[in-house]
Design a protein around this motif. Structure first.
Motif, mmCIF file in Angstrom:
data_model
loop_
_atom_site.group_PDB
_atom_site.id
_atom_site.type_symbol
_atom_site.label_atom_id
_atom_site.label_comp_id
_atom_site.label_asym_id
_atom_site.label_seq_id
_atom_site.Cartn_x
_atom_site.Cartn_y
_atom_site.Cartn_z
ATOM 1 N N LYS A 23 0.829 -1.207 0.000
ATOM 2 C CA LYS A 23 0.000 0.000 0.000
ATOM 3 C C LYS A 23 0.862 1.256 0.000
ATOM 4 C CE LYS A 23 -3.596 -0.194 2.850
ATOM 5 N NZ LYS A 23 -4.379 -0.550 4.069
ATOM 6 N N TYR A 26 2.623 1.393 -3.748
ATOM 7 C CA TYR A 26 1.735 1.743 -4.852
ATOM 8 C C TYR A 26 0.923 3.009 -4.569
ATOM 9 C CZ TYR A 26 3.028 -2.675 -6.961
ATOM 10 O OH TYR A 26 3.742 -3.700 -7.530
ATOM 11 N N GLY A 27 0.692 3.273 -3.291
ATOM 12 C CA GLY A 27 -0.003 4.510 -2.958
ATOM 13 C C GLY A 27 0.797 5.728 -3.387
ATOM 14 N N TRP A 32 -2.717 6.044 -5.219
ATOM 15 C CA TRP A 32 -3.854 5.225 -4.817
ATOM 16 C C TRP A 32 -4.203 5.418 -3.346
ATOM 17 C CZ3 TRP A 32 -2.177 -0.138 -7.220
ATOM 18 C CH2 TRP A 32 -2.359 -0.084 -8.615
ATOM 19 N N THR A 33 -5.476 5.293 -3.060
ATOM 20 C CA THR A 33 -5.975 5.126 -1.702
ATOM 21 C C THR A 33 -6.587 3.734 -1.619
ATOM 22 O OG1 THR A 33 -8.103 6.123 -2.302
ATOM 23 C CG2 THR A 33 -6.395 7.589 -1.399
ATOM 24 N N PHE A 34 -6.890 3.278 -0.409
ATOM 25 C CA PHE A 34 -7.277 1.884 -0.233
ATOM 26 C C PHE A 34 -8.440 1.749 0.738
ATOM 27 C CE2 PHE A 34 -2.789 2.332 -1.070
ATOM 28 C CZ PHE A 34 -2.586 1.483 -2.148
ATOM 29 N N ALA A 47 -7.804 -0.825 -4.419
ATOM 30 C CA ALA A 47 -7.093 0.440 -4.592
ATOM 31 C C ALA A 47 -7.948 1.374 -5.432
ATOM 32 C CB ALA A 47 -5.753 0.199 -5.274
ATOM 33 N N ARG A 49 -8.150 5.299 -7.405
ATOM 34 C CA ARG A 49 -7.528 6.526 -7.906
ATOM 35 C C ARG A 49 -8.643 7.546 -8.107
ATOM 36 N NH1 ARG A 49 -2.580 8.983 -10.039
ATOM 37 N NH2 ARG A 49 -3.372 10.992 -10.732
ATOM 38 N N LYS A 53 -12.369 2.669 -8.507
ATOM 39 C CA LYS A 53 -11.653 1.399 -8.380
ATOM 40 C C LYS A 53 -10.623 1.248 -9.489
ATOM 41 C CE LYS A 53 -15.660 -0.933 -6.360
ATOM 42 N NZ LYS A 53 -16.724 -1.952 -6.584
ATOM 43 N N ALA A 54 -9.364 0.975 -9.068
ATOM 44 C CA ALA A 54 -8.273 0.892 -10.033
ATOM 45 C C ALA A 54 -7.606 -0.482 -10.069
ATOM 46 C CB ALA A 54 -7.219 1.951 -9.723
ATOM 47 N N GLY A 134 -2.224 6.764 -13.161
ATOM 48 C CA GLY A 134 -2.522 6.057 -11.927
ATOM 49 C C GLY A 134 -3.455 4.885 -12.101
ATOM 50 N N SER A 135 -3.639 4.424 -13.347
ATOM 51 C CA SER A 135 -4.555 3.309 -13.580
ATOM 52 C C SER A 135 -4.036 2.397 -14.686
ATOM 53 C CB SER A 135 -5.951 3.826 -13.938
ATOM 54 O OG SER A 135 -5.955 4.450 -15.217
#
Length: 254
Positions: A23, A26-27, A32-34, A47, A49, A53-54, A134-135
């Motif tokens: 996390k 990749y964050g 990304w947030t989770f 995750a 963006r 949902k990514a 970011g995706s």
């Protein structure tokens, strides 16, 4: 009904020994947030963006399992896809099963051993963001048997080789879905320059705003650049390895 055409890449996720480290990595890399993770699904974490949902992150519970990114292709009939995999010479590694009300999942391998998933959507339809920074942006099948791969994915998912596409070249074949003009990914022939112990596999690729910044962020978190950035029709492309051993592709705008 699925939100994606049959055969379209609809989801990617990574299996990691250390979920929290993943996390952080990749964050920072992709912004990304989770979510909190679903205990009923082994801690599977989504995750996001910009709130969409990514991708997914899954804590690895079995040390024999690889630390790796995986890709799922959409299907409107997962039972039919399972049958097609077997009839085309592939192997079913995990038979189709429902995942709560989210959908149904199948894990399989093509004749050369590359592993992939199929997903029949329920409440979880797949990506809510793609082809944006970011995706997810692209997938490539690296295979030691390109002719067999072309035949297998044509039979199972309807992939058609776009030999007239500008990016097509010997050993590199873009793929399209029936009736579509946009390429969904590619098949890459693994030649003698590839280490003999590296099996056939999919490379999942993500888009970033800036390649140099992505390299600084990834290496700053203990990751590494496996293949330095090269020109591609879509923009600069590189292969990274995260700080736990999972490899993935990174592409930046032209």
């Amino acid at each position: 009904m699925t939100a994606f055409a049959d055969g379209a890449p609809c989801w990617v996720d990574v299996l990691l020994p250390d979920l929290d480290a993943g996390k952080r990595f990749y964050g920072d890399l992709f912004g990304w947030t989770f979510d909190e993770g679903a205990a009923e699904f082994g801690g599977y974490t989504q995750a996001f963006r910009d709130g969409r949902k990514a991708a997914g992150l899954m804590p690895r519970s079995d040390e024999t399992m690889p630390t790796a990114w995986g890709i799922f292709f959409a299907t409107s009939d997962i039972g039919r896809t399972e049958t097609a995999v077997r009839e085309a010479g592939g192997r079913v590694l995990h038979e189709a099963v429902p995942v709560g009300d989210l959908g149904s999942m199948l894990i399989a391998a093509d004749p050369a051993g590359a592993v992939f998933g199929a997903w029949q959507a329920g409440a979880h339809t797949g990506f809510e963001i793609a082809r944006q920074p970011g995706s997810y942006v692209w997938m490539g099948l690296n295979t030691r048997d390109p002719q067999a791969a072309d035949a297998f994915y044509a039979q199972v998912f309807g992939f058609a080789g776009a030999r007239e596409a500008p990016m097509a070249r010997p050993g590199f074949l873009p793929w399209r879905l029936p009736g579509q003009e946009r390429e969904i990914g590619c098949r890459i022939a693994m030649d003698a320059s590839v280490p003999a112990d590296l099996p056939s596999h999919f490379t999942v690729c993500f888009l970033v705003d800036d390649m140099a910044e992505a390299i600084r962020t990834a290496t700053g978190h203990g990751g590494e650049v496996v293949a330095r950035p090269e020109r591609s029709p879509g923009g600069p492309f590189a292969v990274f390895r995260d700080n736990q051993g999972a490899t993935f592709g990174v592409m930046a705008p032209k």
